[in-house]
Design a protein around this motif. Structure first.
Motif, PDB file in Angstrom:
ATOM      1  N   ALA A  37       0.940  -1.479   0.254  1.00  0.00           N
ATOM      2  CA  ALA A  37       0.432   0.316  -0.308  1.00  0.00           C
ATOM      3  C   ALA A  37       1.054   1.007   0.067  1.00  0.00           C
ATOM      4  O   ALA A  37       0.562   1.847  -0.976  1.00  0.00           O
ATOM      5  N   VAL A  64      -5.746  -1.193   4.726  1.00  0.00           N
ATOM      6  CA  VAL A  64      -4.947  -2.635   4.010  1.00  0.00           C
ATOM      7  C   VAL A  64      -4.892  -3.308   5.886  1.00  0.00           C
ATOM      8  O   VAL A  64      -5.265  -4.779   5.775  1.00  0.00           O
ATOM      9  N   LEU A  83      -5.448  -2.409  -4.853  1.00  0.00           N
ATOM     10  CA  LEU A  83      -5.807  -1.023  -4.508  1.00  0.00           C
ATOM     11  C   LEU A  83      -5.792  -0.607  -5.969  1.00  0.00           C
ATOM     12  O   LEU A  83      -5.366  -0.509  -6.681  1.00  0.00           O
ATOM     13  N   VAL A  92      -9.556   0.199  -1.776  1.00  0.00           N
ATOM     14  CA  VAL A  92      -8.339  -0.584  -0.626  1.00  0.00           C
ATOM     15  C   VAL A  92     -10.177  -1.688  -0.715  1.00  0.00           C
ATOM     16  O   VAL A  92     -11.212  -2.141   0.034  1.00  0.00           O
TER      17      VAL A  92
END
Length: 157
Positions: A37, A64, A83, A92
């Motif tokens: 992420a 996340v 993502l 997400v």
């Protein structure tokens, strides 16, 4: 085992889809999901020139972590994290094989743990949960940038 797939194929507001996906099979990979992420949002900013606030960077990693942790804890088999930048936010999305949709518990100051969904719901612009033919899919959107005054923009109440 982590498998990462990047995509910039479909048309979007930014001229191409900006997304990354990865499959996670072990609880030890939750840190790798957070790293993915962070790396993705760093690229969104550096490569694609889109603003990403420090707040958004932190919140996306938190979301996340919470969603992948829940998938690894409550569903058998791997989970899939995607993502994607869309409409000034990063979406997400976590898919897992568990058929039961999560439910946020009532506030209880004496409860230890199990606050993840409450946290995700509080910090995201939106959250959706859907059953799939196999398992479920949870999608949470986090606004990429704060306004100049530092307030969060785009929050849907």
């Amino acid at each position: 085992m982590v498998h990462v797939e990047e995509s910039e194929g479909r048309e979007s507001l930014f001229g191409g889809q900006i997304s990354v996906s990865a499959a996670f099979e072990g609880s030890e990979e939750i840190a790798e999901a957070r790293d993915l992420a962070r790396s993705f949002l760093t690229d969104v900013q550096a490569v694609h020139g889109l603003p990403v606030s420090a707040r958004a960077m932190d919140i996306v990693q938190l979301v996340v972590s919470e969603l992948v942790t829940n998938a690894r804890k409550y569903a058998p088999g791997p989970c899939l994290l995607t993502l994607e930048v869309s409409g000034g936010a990063v979406e997400v999305t976590v898919w897992d094989s568990g058929p039961v949709l999560p439910i946020a518990k009532a506030a209880d100051p004496d409860r230890v743990g199990q606050h993840g969904l409450e946290i995700v719901m509080a910090v995201c612009r939106s959250i959706e949960m859907h059953r799939e033919p196999v398992g479920k899919r949870i999608k949470a959107a986090v606004v990429l940038a704060d306004d100049p005054g530092g307030d969060v923009t785009g929050r849907l109440v």
